[in-house]
Motif scaffolding. Structure first.
Motif, short mmCIF file in Angstrom:
data_model
loop_
_atom_site.label_atom_id
_atom_site.label_comp_id
_atom_site.label_asym_id
_atom_site.label_seq_id
_atom_site.Cartn_x
_atom_site.Cartn_y
_atom_site.Cartn_z
N GLU A 157 43.82 39.79 35.23
CA GLU A 157 44.61 38.71 36.05
C GLU A 157 46.16 38.66 35.50
OE1 GLU A 157 45.03 35.52 39.05
OE2 GLU A 157 43.16 36.63 38.27
N ASP A 219 37.60 43.07 38.00
CA ASP A 219 37.61 41.63 38.62
C ASP A 219 37.97 42.03 40.13
OD1 ASP A 219 38.15 39.26 39.62
OD2 ASP A 219 39.04 38.64 37.79
N GLY A 220 37.19 42.22 40.96
CA GLY A 220 37.18 42.44 42.45
C GLY A 220 37.93 41.34 42.99
N ASP A 221 37.87 40.29 42.66
CA ASP A 221 38.34 38.99 43.28
C ASP A 221 39.71 38.84 42.99
OD1 ASP A 221 35.94 37.99 44.30
OD2 ASP A 221 35.43 36.83 42.91
N ALA A 222 40.21 39.23 41.69
CA ALA A 222 41.49 39.29 41.45
C ALA A 222 42.32 40.33 42.15
CB ALA A 222 41.67 39.45 40.12
N GLN A 224 41.45 41.73 44.79
CA GLN A 224 41.57 41.65 46.43
C GLN A 224 42.69 40.59 46.63
OE1 GLN A 224 37.72 40.73 48.19
NE2 GLN A 224 38.64 40.37 50.40
N ARG A 225 42.84 39.55 45.82
CA ARG A 225 43.55 38.41 45.90
C ARG A 225 45.12 38.74 45.75
NH1 ARG A 225 41.46 35.52 42.63
NH2 ARG A 225 42.82 35.63 40.74
N TYR A 226 45.39 39.63 44.78
CA TYR A 226 46.67 40.08 44.81
C TYR A 226 46.88 40.88 45.90
CZ TYR A 226 47.86 37.94 40.52
OH TYR A 226 48.07 37.07 39.31
N GLN A 229 47.99 38.87 48.63
CA GLN A 229 48.90 38.11 48.52
C GLN A 229 50.33 38.88 48.54
OE1 GLN A 229 48.87 35.96 44.82
NE2 GLN A 229 50.91 34.83 45.03
N GLU A 248 43.87 48.62 38.84
CA GLU A 248 42.46 48.80 39.17
C GLU A 248 41.66 49.93 38.47
OE1 GLU A 248 39.66 48.94 43.23
OE2 GLU A 248 41.46 49.48 43.46
#
Length: 533
Positions: A157, A219-222, A224-226, A229, A248
């Protein structure tokens, strides 16, 4: 500590090696910001070899002279064939050192400078230090291990935030995130470095090889979120998405393979037209205040301000820091007018008041009208205009239109404004901002909504010039062809300005377009676009 010092390197090189009892010190001295030019890179390798061969040195400190640690790459090498040793190889050599290496950070450790520190085994920062990887602002990504080492220390993150946005963090944040191991109150790096080395040798610090730390947890969520965004905020940019891909890789590949992947993505960014445009814009912004054949150093000690303008409030704090006196004149009487060397006049200044002040000033005192593009007066011989952004007058970008006729006076005024934290572009005879503003409004007059929608896909918000137009309501897909009429209008206006001799450098037009109008920096500016077309 006993004063037992052995010098083992020449003082003529930008990197030297010296030993204090059992602590070796590698010292970088490459003013003004210790940039990582070829001589510094080679010097680091040579000094490391001396340190490793010095049997009396049990630990080695890496530090820098002057006001900062390494503040990044040597911009003089941009666009030239790379010369060895390359920075990734230098950092690999540092990281492989058989003796513990302590990076001592002060001022800033940016870009390659932070990557050098990440390759050391311990990082100690002076209070007030800032660190960051701002390569994305030049259309690049950290290409010397930053995308692989930073996530191992700070997590996915934090690494994504710093690398995709180019954010700096202060020393305390860096310690909290694990980027540095300690923050110490000290006056200079050498004393702190020697003390840190002694603490390490006494077992109070634990050195670590960053590349050998466990890979950060995916951290797939992070990720994907970035990506989402970035797709929402800057879909038109190339390098931020490559930054995410590189970070990644740190979660999915062995360290060596991650470095290879990072380098491949770095090469993609290097080949991108956006990188060329952003680096052009970066270079162009560095010398806009310079007047050819004028003293580059002189500044005024006292400026008079007449009238009420937001700029004057904005100048107050920088003036105190720079030691420049601002005399706000309500009349031509009193001590305030004493020693005034130049006068800035707000748009709402009373004519009678201006006449009184001007008559009281010594003959030849520069008189500068502060104005907007639509309010630009016809400058008189001996006068100047200070023209501000039509998009946002509070932006620290101003055009100094020179009709003074004295290069030394003009340069001194530009230097003074620069010390007051203004990005100054010196032009001649007539306002370039006004000409560009006119060209933009004329070009938008045909299909403003279509063009605005198309340029929005490149990150340019034209709403300040639309006067109520509803580009947001269009549903058809904007195209490059929709951008072309305005692009050509800009290029033609820039060509006319250049041919008329209104600028000292063509890049000054690009700087004004980017900073005063919001023209997309990754396109380099209208003059750059015209040459690249």
């Amino acid at each position: 500590m006993p004063n037992d010092t052995t010098v083992t390197a020449s003082d003529t090189t930008p990197v030297s090696y010296i030993r204090h009892t059992r602590v070796g010190v590698i010292r970088i001295d490459n003013p003004p910001v210790n940039a990582l030019g070829q001589a510094v890179r080679q010097g680091l390798v040579d000094a490391l070899q001396k340190a490793l061969a010095d049997d009396a040195a049990e630990a080695v400190v890496v530090l820098a002279a002057g006001r900062t640690f390494i503040a990044g790459a040597d911009i003089r090498e941009f666009g030239k064939p790379p010369q060895g040793p390359l920075l990734p190889d230098v950092i690999a050599a540092l990281e492989a050192s058989t003796k513990p290496l302590i990076a001592v950070l002060h001022g800033t450790a940016l870009g390659g400078g932070l990557e050098v520190a990440l390759g050391c085994h311990l990082r100690i920062a002076l209070e007030g230090t800032r660190v960051g990887l701002p390569e994305v602002k030049l259309g690049l990504l950290p290409g010397a291990g930053g995308t692989q080492r930073l996530p191992r220390l700070a997590g996915i993150e934090r690494a994504l935030d710093m690398i995709t946005r180019g954010h700096f963090v202060d020393a305390d944040e860096a310690r909290r995130y694990g980027i540095v191991d300690d923050v110490v109150a000290a006056d200079e790096p050498l004393t702190m470095g020697l003390a840190a080395a002694e603490r390490l040798l006494a077992g109070h610090y634990t050195p670590r090889t960053t590349g050998e730390l466990p890979a950060p947890t995916a951290d797939g969520d992070a990720l994907q979120r970035y990506r989402a965004q970035l797709a929402r905020d800057v879909p038109y940019l190339f390098s931020p998405f490559r930054c995410v891909d590189a970070v990644e890789a740190a979660t999915r590949l062995p360290f060596a393979d991650g470095l290879t992947r990072e380098r491949a993505l770095f090469s993609q960014c290097m080949d991108s037209p956006q990188r060329a445009g952003m680096i052009h814009a970066f270079f162009a912004a560095r010398g806009t205040h310079k007047v050819p054949e004028a003293d580059p150093e002189a500044t005024f000690a006292t400026l008079a301000l007449v009238g009420d303008h937001a700029l004057f409030t904005a100048l107050a704090a920088p003036a105190v820091k720079a030691g420049i006196r601002l005399a706000v004149l309500d009349s031509a009487d009193g001590e305030d007018i004493k020693d005034v060397e130049a006068c800035l006049v707000a748009p709402d200044a009373d004519d009678h008041q201006c006449r009184m002040v001007r008559n009281a000033l010594p003959a030849g005192t520069p008189w500068v009208d502060v104005t907007t593009p639509q309010g630009t007066p016809a400058t008189q011989p001996g006068d100047a205009s200070l023209v501000f952004s039509p998009r946002d007058p509070s932006q620290p970008i101003c055009e100094l239109v020179d009709c003074i006729g004295d290069p030394a006076l003009t340069q001194t005024l530009a230097n003074t404004l620069r010390r007051l934290k203004q990005q100054v572009v010196v032009t001649r005879d007539a306002s370039v901002i006004a000409a560009l503003d006119t060209a933009l409004r004329r070009a938008l007059g045909v299909t403003p909504d279509v063009q605005a929608a198309a340029w929005r896909t490149e990150g340019w918000d034209l709403s300040p010039w639309l006067a109520g137009e509803t580009a947001e309501t269009r549903t058809d897909e904007p195209s490059a062809e929709n951008r072309r009429p305005l692009d050509l209008a800009w290029q033609q206006a820039a060509e006319a300005i250049s041919q008329a001799g209104q600028v000292h450098r063509d890049g000054d037009i690009d700087v004004l377009a980017i900073h005063a109008f919001g023209f997309p920096a990754h396109l380099g500016g209208p003059r750059f676009r015209g040459r690249a077309a």
